[in-house]
Design a protein around this motif. Structure first.
Motif, PDB file in Angstrom:
ATOM      1  N   ALA A  53       0.835  -1.212   0.000  1.00  0.00           N
ATOM      2  CA  ALA A  53       0.000   0.000   0.000  1.00  0.00           C
ATOM      3  C   ALA A  53       0.864   1.254   0.000  1.00  0.00           C
ATOM      4  O   ALA A  53       0.568   2.217  -0.710  1.00  0.00           O
ATOM      5  N   ARG A  54       1.945   1.261   0.781  1.00  0.00           N
ATOM      6  CA  ARG A  54       2.824   2.439   0.818  1.00  0.00           C
ATOM      7  C   ARG A  54       3.532   2.633  -0.521  1.00  0.00           C
ATOM      8  O   ARG A  54       3.702   3.764  -0.983  1.00  0.00           O
ATOM      9  N   LEU A  58       2.356   1.660  -3.472  1.00  0.00           N
ATOM     10  CA  LEU A  58       1.342   2.126  -4.419  1.00  0.00           C
ATOM     11  C   LEU A  58       0.984   3.586  -4.197  1.00  0.00           C
ATOM     12  O   LEU A  58       0.649   4.299  -5.137  1.00  0.00           O
ATOM     13  N   ASP A  59       1.089   4.045  -2.959  1.00  0.00           N
ATOM     14  CA  ASP A  59       0.843   5.457  -2.676  1.00  0.00           C
ATOM     15  C   ASP A  59       1.856   6.330  -3.416  1.00  0.00           C
ATOM     16  O   ASP A  59       1.555   7.449  -3.809  1.00  0.00           O
ATOM     17  N   GLN A  60       3.046   5.805  -3.632  1.00  0.00           N
ATOM     18  CA  GLN A  60       4.082   6.578  -4.324  1.00  0.00           C
ATOM     19  C   GLN A  60       4.041   6.403  -5.838  1.00  0.00           C
ATOM     20  O   GLN A  60       4.224   7.360  -6.576  1.00  0.00           O
ATOM     21  N   GLY A  86       1.691   3.993  -7.647  1.00  0.00           N
ATOM     22  CA  GLY A  86       0.612   3.162  -8.132  1.00  0.00           C
ATOM     23  C   GLY A  86      -0.339   3.816  -9.109  1.00  0.00           C
ATOM     24  O   GLY A  86      -1.185   3.149  -9.687  1.00  0.00           O
ATOM     25  N   GLU A  87      -0.214   5.084  -9.297  1.00  0.00           N
ATOM     26  CA  GLU A  87      -1.103   5.791 -10.218  1.00  0.00           C
ATOM     27  C   GLU A  87      -0.615   5.550 -11.656  1.00  0.00           C
ATOM     28  O   GLU A  87       0.574   5.565 -11.936  1.00  0.00           O
ATOM     29  N   SER A 105       2.066   7.795 -13.311  1.00  0.00           N
ATOM     30  CA  SER A 105       3.385   7.745 -12.664  1.00  0.00           C
ATOM     31  C   SER A 105       4.215   6.593 -13.205  1.00  0.00           C
ATOM     32  O   SER A 105       5.390   6.762 -13.542  1.00  0.00           O
ATOM     33  N   ARG A 136       5.572  15.290  -8.094  1.00  0.00           N
ATOM     34  CA  ARG A 136       5.411  14.282  -7.036  1.00  0.00           C
ATOM     35  C   ARG A 136       6.543  13.264  -7.081  1.00  0.00           C
ATOM     36  O   ARG A 136       7.124  12.928  -6.049  1.00  0.00           O
TER      37      ARG A 136
END
Length: 167
Positions: free
Chosen positions: A6-7, A9-11, A13-14, A17, A51
């Motif tokens: 999850a962490r 993908l937060d960086q 996972g979009e 990106s 980002r």
């Protein structure tokens, strides 16, 4: 969420990106090249590049021959995402191929041999699948994590909690 996936993908996972990072692996460095090759809106591209730079995945660098202009390149943190991209490419070639198959192959530079599938391997190099691996708690595990590990090992491996504790 107490989960490394999850962490991560937060960086990254979009959708955009990962495609920007893919473009970096193809040698793309300039804003206008990213925009042209991806067909991405300028505001979205600006946001994603900012980002990825803030996270230390990309860094700004002078463009060779145009020292006043800046481009983007991967940092070591960004380069370590290459196996993730390669795994996605291999998975896509197998499960979501184009009408004529995959469009890109990666081969070893020195001998031209196609790279092996990305994935976990045993100490002796054998490929390991989902059911070949037992989950164990890591240093950041909580009681909730332990419960999820036990449930996963029971569901996937058919192990009881007592069996998992014995290993």
């Amino acid at each position: 969420m107490n989960c490394s996936i999850a962490r991560a993908l937060d960086q990254v996972g979009e959708w955009w990106s990962l495609l920007i990072i893919r473009e970096c692996t193809l040698g793309t460095t300039r804003f206008d090249e990213f925009q042209e090759r991806l067909g991405i809106a300028r505001n979205i591209l600006t946001s994603r590049l900012n980002r990825l730079t803030e996270l230390g995945i990309l860094e700004k660098s002078a463009i060779e021959g145009h020292e006043r202009r800046q481009g983007y390149r991967m940092t070591p943190k960004g380069e370590e995402l290459f196996p993730v991209l390669l795994a996605l490419l291999q998975w896509g070639d197998k499960w979501a191929p184009g009408p004529n198959g995959g469009s890109v192959r990666y081969v070893e530079r020195e001998n031209g041999r196609e790279v092996a599938p990305v994935g976990p391997k045993s100490a002796d190099g054998r490929p390991l699948g989902l059911r070949d691996l037992r989950m164990m708690p890591g240093p950041g595990a909580t009681a909730s994590t332990q419960a999820r590990i036990d449930a996963r090992n029971a569901a996937v491996l058919g192990e009881s909690e007592a069996q998992g504790a014995d290993h």
